[in-house]
Structure formats: structure tokens, C-alpha cells
Design a protein around this motif. Structure first.
Motif, mmCIF file in Angstrom:
data_model
loop_
_atom_site.group_PDB
_atom_site.id
_atom_site.type_symbol
_atom_site.label_atom_id
_atom_site.label_comp_id
_atom_site.label_asym_id
_atom_site.label_seq_id
_atom_site.Cartn_x
_atom_site.Cartn_y
_atom_site.Cartn_z
ATOM 1 N N LYS A 234 0.841 -1.195 0.000
ATOM 2 C CA LYS A 234 0.000 0.000 0.000
ATOM 3 C C LYS A 234 0.879 1.248 0.000
ATOM 4 C CE LYS A 234 -3.881 -2.113 2.482
ATOM 5 N NZ LYS A 234 -4.750 -2.043 3.692
ATOM 6 N N SER A 235 0.397 2.280 -0.676
ATOM 7 C CA SER A 235 1.137 3.539 -0.725
ATOM 8 C C SER A 235 1.044 4.254 0.615
ATOM 9 C CB SER A 235 0.585 4.444 -1.828
ATOM 10 O OG SER A 235 1.216 5.707 -1.806
ATOM 11 N N VAL A 236 2.201 4.718 1.097
ATOM 12 C CA VAL A 236 2.242 5.511 2.333
ATOM 13 C C VAL A 236 2.755 6.921 2.050
ATOM 14 C CG1 VAL A 236 2.484 3.522 3.859
ATOM 15 C CG2 VAL A 236 4.538 4.580 2.895
ATOM 16 N N GLY A 237 2.845 7.280 0.770
ATOM 17 C CA GLY A 237 3.318 8.608 0.387
ATOM 18 C C GLY A 237 4.018 8.559 -0.944
ATOM 19 N N GLU A 238 4.703 9.651 -1.286
ATOM 20 C CA GLU A 238 5.389 9.680 -2.564
ATOM 21 C C GLU A 238 6.682 10.475 -2.507
ATOM 22 O OE1 GLU A 238 3.353 13.221 -5.172
ATOM 23 O OE2 GLU A 238 2.287 11.303 -5.122
ATOM 24 N N LEU A 239 7.555 10.143 -3.442
ATOM 25 C CA LEU A 239 8.893 10.731 -3.519
ATOM 26 C C LEU A 239 8.858 12.141 -4.078
ATOM 27 C CD1 LEU A 239 12.030 10.245 -3.403
ATOM 28 C CD2 LEU A 239 11.844 9.367 -5.741
ATOM 29 N N GLY A 240 9.695 13.010 -3.492
ATOM 30 C CA GLY A 240 9.925 14.329 -4.068
ATOM 31 C C GLY A 240 11.240 14.306 -4.836
ATOM 32 N N SER A 241 12.135 15.245 -4.545
ATOM 33 C CA SER A 241 13.447 15.297 -5.203
ATOM 34 C C SER A 241 14.355 14.198 -4.677
ATOM 35 C CB SER A 241 14.129 16.646 -4.932
ATOM 36 O OG SER A 241 13.349 17.716 -5.374
ATOM 37 N N SER A 242 15.325 13.827 -5.506
ATOM 38 C CA SER A 242 16.357 12.886 -5.056
ATOM 39 C C SER A 242 17.663 13.213 -5.749
ATOM 40 C CB SER A 242 15.955 11.440 -5.339
ATOM 41 O OG SER A 242 15.806 11.208 -6.728
ATOM 42 N N THR A 243 18.747 12.681 -5.201
ATOM 43 C CA THR A 243 20.071 12.958 -5.742
ATOM 44 C C THR A 243 21.009 11.815 -5.396
ATOM 45 O OG1 THR A 243 21.829 14.637 -5.845
ATOM 46 C CG2 THR A 243 20.891 14.187 -3.674
ATOM 47 N N MET A 244 22.126 11.741 -6.104
ATOM 48 C CA MET A 244 23.169 10.765 -5.796
ATOM 49 C C MET A 244 24.401 11.506 -5.304
ATOM 50 S SD MET A 244 22.083 7.635 -6.432
ATOM 51 C CE MET A 244 23.632 6.706 -6.566
ATOM 52 N N ILE A 245 24.944 11.077 -4.172
ATOM 53 C CA ILE A 245 26.160 11.653 -3.618
ATOM 54 C C ILE A 245 27.082 10.511 -3.220
ATOM 55 C CG2 ILE A 245 27.168 13.105 -1.815
ATOM 56 C CD1 ILE A 245 24.511 14.577 -1.608
ATOM 57 N N ASP A 246 28.230 10.444 -3.885
ATOM 58 C CA ASP A 246 29.221 9.396 -3.602
ATOM 59 C C ASP A 246 28.603 7.999 -3.640
ATOM 60 O OD1 ASP A 246 31.189 11.344 -3.255
ATOM 61 O OD2 ASP A 246 30.750 11.552 -1.115
ATOM 62 N N GLY A 247 27.761 7.762 -4.653
ATOM 63 C CA GLY A 247 27.181 6.449 -4.846
ATOM 64 C C GLY A 247 25.998 6.118 -3.959
ATOM 65 N N GLN A 248 25.603 7.055 -3.107
ATOM 66 C CA GLN A 248 24.463 6.860 -2.209
ATOM 67 C C GLN A 248 23.327 7.766 -2.654
ATOM 68 O OE1 GLN A 248 24.348 4.800 0.456
ATOM 69 N NE2 GLN A 248 22.573 5.486 1.607
#
Length: 296
Positions: A234-248
């Protein structure tokens, strides 16, 4: 010692607010307490719908008894029209700043020389974000800072868990508490009435904010903005912005805190798309996890 980073924020625009009634005009409209602003000073703020949802979010800078509104360029013309609509007979001048003036983000240190800048203030949302600079379009290149792009600044912001309108949520969609504006200095609960104030005050005093933007992390790249976060199918929310920093991977997501906490307590995996994620409350957050039983 390494130099600080500076990024021209080409996705932002400035609106100048001046005149004898400027302070009173803004005080009666926006969520922040304009009367408490120092000169120079800054605050996060928003203009709400009568139902209390965020119609526009922005930063406000006080400067020489006038104000600058730092808003997303995409909707700055609409914001200017809305402010003009509310002006009525108030002695207020409203105008878009010229294309020769730009907003810059400065982080990772201070500039020893800010000559040429119109304004330099600590970001009012979170000191760790750095400073905001208003200056001529060539200010970054002439400074002693390392010039970065908008993507680098957004990575810095997202890694700190700070959401922004349009990048993380749509306007007229969520309440100030959902966007953590009460945590980031953007809402006053002591000032008088403003548009949408009754709803925001009720949510605050009843402690009924069930959704919040919090931080998520993953070992691999996260999917596109708007992807659902899933627990127990079940959905509990949704993603906003994201980024990659040093492979994470780091991101911010608007989540139902009670349902997420229940999933954590029960050892239920959380996913976003097909990516396994972990969640955490931002270090600066004063709110905690609600009772997991409340989600049952």
C-alpha cells in the motif's frame, strides 16, 4: 582552506515590495511574522489558499525598509498578479526585479569579499543550507567562490532534507505542516490573521499533521519524482526530489508518518519503485514518530 561554493539559481526570480504600507500589506497576507524581521533579515513564508493550502512558497528579505520576495521563476508572474490583486488601496509598490539581478546560493564557507552584492543573508530555513546572495548576474564569476550549477545546490538541499515548492510538491496541494514550514521558520502562530490562518492554526494546536516531508536513503538511484513509497503493498506517500552523492541516493518524500512508523516497528520493508529504502526524520525536525498504533 577550500573556497565556498556558489551557484546562480536561475530558476528563481525576485519581486520588489516597497512603499509606506509594505510591511502591513505582507503581514496581513503571508504565513511568516513580517513585523519581527530585522533589517536586513530573511524568512521562509507562503501565501495560502483560504483553505490553508500552499498557493506559493518563497523567501522574503527585508532590505532598507523594503522587501524582496525570492520565488520560483516558473510562478513568479502569477505571484506578482496575486499580490497586486490583494493590494487594493494600500500604498504598496510591486514590481519584478530586472534580469540583471540574480539570486545565488552560497554554502561551505563565507566569502571574504561581498562587494557588489545587494544583499547577503543566512538562509532562514536552515543555517546548514548556507547563505542567499542577491547581486548582479556576474557576481558568482567575480567572487572567490567555486562556481557550481543548480543541480549541485539542489543535491546539497535534498541531502539536508529541506523540501521546496514545485520541486517536491505541487501548489494548492498540501498544507504548510506537510512541507515542514512550521519547522523551518516559515509559519508564525503568534501573529494576527492572514489568508488560510484558521486552518493552519487548528492543525498546529491539535497536533493533527499526519503527513510530513522526511528523508529517505537507498543504495541505488531512486526513481522519478511522484513515485509511490510502498509498505505492505500500500502507498504511504510519494517521492519528491532525489540525488546521488558518492554512490548513495538521498531524497525527500511526503509520507504518512504513522503508517511508516508502523511498518518500521513491524519490520515491513519500505520500497520506492523497485528500490529498497530506509527513512529517517531530519536532524533539524522537532517532531517525532507518532504512535504506530494510530495507523491501525
Amino acid at each position: 582552506m577550500s573556497s565556498p561554493n556558489i551557484a546562480p539559481l536561475h530558476d528563481r526570480a525576485l519581486i520588489r515590495v516597497s512603499g509606506p504600507d509594505a510591511e502591513h500589506f505582507l503581514q496581513n497576507l503571508v504565513t511568516a511574522d513580517i513585523d519581527e524581521l530585522a533589517d536586513p533579515g530573511s524568512t521562509l513564508s507562503a501565501l495560502l489558499t483560504p483553505q490553508g493550502k500552499i498557493l506559493f512558497d518563497f523567501l522574503i528579505y527585508k532590505q532598507n525598509s523594503g522587501y524582496l520576495i525570492d520565488a520560483p521563476k516558473e510562478t513568479s508572474a502569477d505571484l506578482l498578479k496575486r499580490l497586486t490583486f490583494y493590494r487594493l488601496r494600500a500604498k504598496v509598490d510591486l514590481e519584478a526585479a530586472g534580469e540583471d539581478v540574480c539570486v545565488f546560493a552560497l554554502w561551505g564557507g563565507d566569502l571574504s569579499d561581498t562587494n557588489g552584492a545587494e544583499l547577503v543573508v543566512i538562509d532562514p530555513r536552515l543555517a546548514a543550507l548556507g547563505q542567499r546572495v542577491v547581486g548582479p548576474t556576474g557576481f558568482a564569476d567575480a567572487s572567490a567562490a567555486t562556481v557550481k550549477d543548480l543541480e549541485a545546490y539542489d543535491a546539497h538541499r535534498v541531502a539536508l532534507g529541506v523540501p521546496e515548492g514545485l520541486k517536491d510538491f505541487a501548489y494548492s496541494d498540501i498544507f504548510p505542516h506537510d512541507a515542514d514550514m512550521d519547522q523551518l521558520g516559515g509559519v508564525s502562530f503568534k501573529k494576527g490573521c492572514y489568508v488560510g490562518q484558521e486552518v493552519v492554526s487548528r492543525v498546529h494546536h491539535r497536533g493533527t499533521a499526519r503527513k510530513r516531508f522526511i528523508q529517505i536513503e537507498a543504495a541505488g538511484a531512486l526513481p522519478e519524482k511522484g513515485t509511490s513509497v510502498i509498505a505492505n503493498d500500500k502507498s504511504v506517500g510519494e517521492l519528491g526530489s532525489s540525488t546521488m552523492i558518492d554512490g548513495q541516493a538521498f531524497g525527500v518524500a511526503l509520507l504518512r508518518l504513522d503508517k511508516v512508523h508502523q511498518a518500521i516497528e513491524n519490520g515491513v520493508p519500505l520500497t520506492c519503485g523497485d528500490v529498497a529504502i530506509t527513512v529517517k526524520l531530519p536532524d533539524w525536525a522537532e517532531f517525532g514518530w507518532p504512535d504506530a498504533k494510530a495507523a491501525e
